[in-house]
Scaffold this motif. Structure first.
Motif, mmCIF file in Angstrom:
data_model
loop_
_atom_site.group_PDB
_atom_site.id
_atom_site.type_symbol
_atom_site.label_atom_id
_atom_site.label_comp_id
_atom_site.label_asym_id
_atom_site.label_seq_id
_atom_site.Cartn_x
_atom_site.Cartn_y
_atom_site.Cartn_z
ATOM 1 N N ILE A 422 -21.798 -3.442 6.638
ATOM 2 C CA ILE A 422 -20.741 -4.052 5.827
ATOM 3 C C ILE A 422 -20.615 -5.513 6.214
ATOM 4 N N THR A 423 -20.582 -6.400 5.235
ATOM 5 C CA THR A 423 -20.603 -7.837 5.507
ATOM 6 C C THR A 423 -19.262 -8.332 6.049
ATOM 7 N N ASP A 424 -19.325 -9.478 6.748
ATOM 8 C CA ASP A 424 -18.111 -10.093 7.293
ATOM 9 C C ASP A 424 -17.106 -10.408 6.192
ATOM 10 N N ALA A 425 -17.601 -10.856 5.045
ATOM 11 C CA ALA A 425 -16.708 -11.224 3.946
ATOM 12 C C ALA A 425 -15.886 -10.032 3.465
ATOM 13 N N VAL A 426 -16.451 -8.832 3.594
ATOM 14 C CA VAL A 426 -15.753 -7.624 3.162
ATOM 15 C C VAL A 426 -14.788 -7.141 4.232
ATOM 16 N N PHE A 427 -15.232 -7.119 5.502
ATOM 17 C CA PHE A 427 -14.360 -6.507 6.508
ATOM 18 C C PHE A 427 -13.377 -7.476 7.151
ATOM 19 N N ASP A 428 -13.606 -8.799 7.060
ATOM 20 C CA ASP A 428 -12.655 -9.749 7.652
ATOM 21 C C ASP A 428 -11.220 -9.549 7.146
ATOM 22 N N PRO A 429 -11.016 -9.411 5.815
ATOM 23 C CA PRO A 429 -9.641 -9.170 5.348
ATOM 24 C C PRO A 429 -9.054 -7.873 5.893
ATOM 25 N N MET A 430 -9.902 -6.871 6.142
ATOM 26 C CA MET A 430 -9.409 -5.605 6.669
ATOM 27 C C MET A 430 -8.960 -5.737 8.120
ATOM 28 N N LEU A 431 -9.465 -6.746 8.823
ATOM 29 C CA LEU A 431 -9.104 -6.945 10.224
ATOM 30 C C LEU A 431 -7.895 -7.849 10.390
ATOM 31 N N ASP A 432 -7.400 -8.408 9.299
ATOM 32 C CA ASP A 432 -6.217 -9.262 9.351
ATOM 33 C C ASP A 432 -4.993 -8.380 9.589
ATOM 34 N N ARG A 433 -4.423 -8.444 10.779
ATOM 35 C CA ARG A 433 -3.355 -7.529 11.174
ATOM 36 C C ARG A 433 -2.062 -7.761 10.404
ATOM 37 N N MET A 434 -1.969 -8.877 9.696
ATOM 38 C CA MET A 434 -0.755 -9.162 8.949
ATOM 39 C C MET A 434 -0.815 -8.661 7.505
ATOM 40 N N ARG A 435 -1.948 -8.105 7.110
ATOM 41 C CA ARG A 435 -2.092 -7.589 5.745
ATOM 42 C C ARG A 435 -1.985 -6.073 5.721
ATOM 43 N N PRO A 436 -1.339 -5.528 4.698
ATOM 44 C CA PRO A 436 -1.357 -4.060 4.555
ATOM 45 C C PRO A 436 -2.780 -3.602 4.246
ATOM 46 N N LEU A 437 -3.111 -2.403 4.685
ATOM 47 C CA LEU A 437 -4.466 -1.886 4.510
ATOM 48 C C LEU A 437 -4.391 -0.413 4.157
ATOM 49 N N THR A 438 -5.022 -0.023 3.058
ATOM 50 C CA THR A 438 -4.964 1.371 2.634
ATOM 51 C C THR A 438 -6.110 2.189 3.235
ATOM 52 N N PHE A 439 -5.848 3.459 3.419
ATOM 53 C CA PHE A 439 -6.861 4.389 3.924
ATOM 54 C C PHE A 439 -8.078 4.372 3.008
ATOM 55 N N HIS A 440 -7.828 4.423 1.698
ATOM 56 C CA HIS A 440 -8.937 4.514 0.748
ATOM 57 C C HIS A 440 -9.794 3.251 0.753
ATOM 58 N N THR A 441 -9.185 2.073 0.935
ATOM 59 C CA THR A 441 -9.962 0.828 0.974
ATOM 60 C C THR A 441 -11.026 0.898 2.054
ATOM 61 N N LEU A 472 -10.617 5.550 12.903
ATOM 62 C CA LEU A 472 -9.974 4.237 12.891
ATOM 63 C C LEU A 472 -8.453 4.379 12.904
ATOM 64 N N GLU A 473 -7.963 5.356 12.140
ATOM 65 C CA GLU A 473 -6.519 5.588 12.084
ATOM 66 C C GLU A 473 -5.988 6.015 13.450
ATOM 67 N N LEU A 474 -6.783 6.781 14.190
ATOM 68 C CA LEU A 474 -6.355 7.261 15.489
ATOM 69 C C LEU A 474 -6.505 6.198 16.592
ATOM 70 N N ARG A 475 -7.107 5.055 16.219
ATOM 71 C CA ARG A 475 -7.256 3.945 17.186
ATOM 72 C C ARG A 475 -6.575 2.713 16.593
ATOM 73 N N PRO A 476 -5.259 2.681 16.570
ATOM 74 C CA PRO A 476 -4.547 1.576 15.937
ATOM 75 C C PRO A 476 -4.843 0.214 16.563
ATOM 76 N N ASP A 477 -5.339 0.223 17.834
ATOM 77 C CA ASP A 477 -5.662 -1.046 18.475
ATOM 78 C C ASP A 477 -6.824 -1.757 17.800
ATOM 79 N N THR A 478 -7.670 -1.019 17.055
ATOM 80 C CA THR A 478 -8.835 -1.640 16.422
ATOM 81 C C THR A 478 -8.483 -2.349 15.115
ATOM 82 N N LEU A 479 -7.451 -1.871 14.428
ATOM 83 C CA LEU A 479 -7.075 -2.484 13.154
ATOM 84 C C LEU A 479 -5.683 -3.114 13.192
#
Length: 480
Positions: A422-441, A472-479
């Protein structure tokens, strides 16, 4: 010389322009990805944009809310608020204040339909078997203490399974899905009335944000903003209760039906019990949708039980002996459905799928059983998830996926996504801790990753992506 448009005209034009731009952007994305079904749906939405029945219902309820909130804050003009129902499943309800003193309140049809479903389950709890014969008076007595009968526990389990069905489906497939429950006419009328009350509380809460001059804090940047947003939410709850308190309950001219009796015994003004039920359902509906959607949430709402505790004074004034006692089973149903620490027992599912009041007309037995299986995968504990994936990746020679799992367990989400391809452009927004993130995304990106595309089996890819997202859900420190 052209006459200058009024502020209200400018606002309505801006709202319509924003709506058109949103649909056009979605249409372009559907064309780029070749999703013909989605493209057809968007074109249909554009064609029917001016004849939206959900929007008409919301606007009708909003008129009563606006009429009741005129004295809440003299400095704000509630007539400057535009209400809109949006056909989206990945959001709930929010308000957007503008610099010119206007505001847009949005409520999604995903939240609207969930609230109605909870209203149906509440109405069903008054008489689980829905036999012909119980009088409206006996149902009215049970309204104060529903679920209290010899089959109470079974009804709680059944309702929890029906809600969990939606929960699993929304998380894994990104779409709302609810098994229809058949009710008799009087109970359907009650569900409709409760839905109106619940939606009015949601709208009143959003109106209160605007009337009280709250900022829109969708992206929270620090602890101070989190605390400020939490205070705003609690203030909006209290103000929304005041708005509901000022709303008039229409008395029926005649009739002995269940809804007639309820409205006749309610006070003409004030937070009567039926309003209170609507408010609690609104809170539990919001919690259910948000829990199903998000891995990481930016919202700062309290849990329903905590929000309901704030209404204890109102409840005691109504001679209800403890709000949590009255709503305890409804809260239990919600907690059971939203708690991903364990899968629901199989006999709960079977009771739901075989109940004659639950429609399964559009679902095969194989599909319903697949949802039971997905519940087990998306609720599995970390050790079981890891062992399952190690075995699958080893059996299928999935070295890239196995290496990605190593990175995830080492605590690096970025390295995990890169290993999957998965490219950086796709996962970078998912790593932004200030943005909501859905399970399905997250699950969908993992499902489509180059590493998992090595699977020939669609089902195997789906299950692996669900279990990886669960880790990932069980490791909240990663996201975050």
């Amino acid at each position: 010389m052209t006459e200058r448009m009024s502020d209200a005209e400018q606002f309505h034009r801006r709202r319509d322009h924003s709506r058109r731009n949103q649909l056009q952007m979605m249409l372009r994305k559907a064309e780029e990805t070749g999703e013909q079904d989605l493209k057809n749906r968007i074109l249909e939405m554009m064609a029917l944009d001016n004849s939206d029945p959900m929007g008409a219902m919301v606007n009708g309820l909003a008129e009563e809310v606006i009429g009741a909130c005129a004295t809440l804050h003299a400095a704000a003009d509630p007539a400057r608020i535009v209400f809109e129902a949006v056909n989206r499943d990945d959001a709930t309800a929010t308000s957007f204040p503008y610099a010119d003193g206007s505001c847009r309140v949005v409520i999604t049809d995903g939240l609207i339909s969930m609230i109605y479903y909870l209203c149906v389950l509440w109405a069903w709890s008054l008489d689980p078997e829905q036999r012909q014969g119980p009088s409206p008076e006996s149902a009215l007595r049970r309204l104060i203490c529903p679920w209290e009968n010899k089959k109470r526990t079974e009804q709680v389990h059944l309702s929890a399974a029906l809600l969990r069905y939606h929960h699993v489906h929304h998380r894994v497939f990104g779409k709302s899905a609810k098994l229809e429950v058949f009710l008799e006419e009087e109970y359907l009328k009650l569900a409709d009335m409760l839905q109106s009350k619940a939606l009015q509380f949601i709208l009143a809460h959003e109106v209160a944000h605007f009337m009280l001059g709250h900022r829109n804090l969708l992206a929270l940047r620090n602890a101070a903003e989190v605390e400020a947003s939490r205070r705003q939410e609690q203030e909006a709850d209290r103000a929304a209760v005041s708005i509901m308190n000022a709303m008039t309950t229409k008395r029926p001219k005649s009739g002995r039906g269940l809804v007639d009796l309820i409205t006749a015994r309610s006070s003409s003004r004030g937070l009567n019990f039926i309003n209170l039920v609507g408010i609690v359902i609104a809170m539990t509906g919001l919690h259910t949708v948000e829990t199903a959607l998000f891995l990481r949430r930016s919202h700062v709402h309290l849990k329903p039980a905590e929000r309901i505790d704030q209404l204890a004074v109102v409840a005691s004034r109504l001679n209800v002996q403890g709000v949590n006692r009255v709503f305890g089973d409804l809260l239990s149903v919600t907690d059971l459905a939203c708690d991903t620490s364990a899968a629901l027992p199989r006999d709960w599912w079977q009771a739901a799928f075989t109940n004659p009041r639950v429609s399964k007309a559009t679902h095969s037995t194989e599909y319903l059983n697949s949802v039971i299986g997905l519940d087990g995968f998306h609720s599995c504990p970390a050790e079981k998830a890891e062992a399952f994936l190690r075995r699958c990746f080893a059996d299928d020679g999935m070295s890239d996926a196995d290496a990605a799992l190593d990175e995830l367990l080492a605590g690096s989400a970025a390295a995990f996504f890169r290993r999957l391809g998965i490219t950086d452009a796709v996962f970078d927004p998912m790593l932004d801790r200030m943005r909501p993130l859905t399970f399905h995304t997250v699950q969908d990106e993992i499902f489509r990753s180059p590493a998992l595309r090595q699977y020939e089996s669609f089902t195997s890819r789906r299950i692996a992506s669900v279990v990886l997202t669960r880790l990932l859900e069980l490791r909240p420190d990663t996201l975050g």
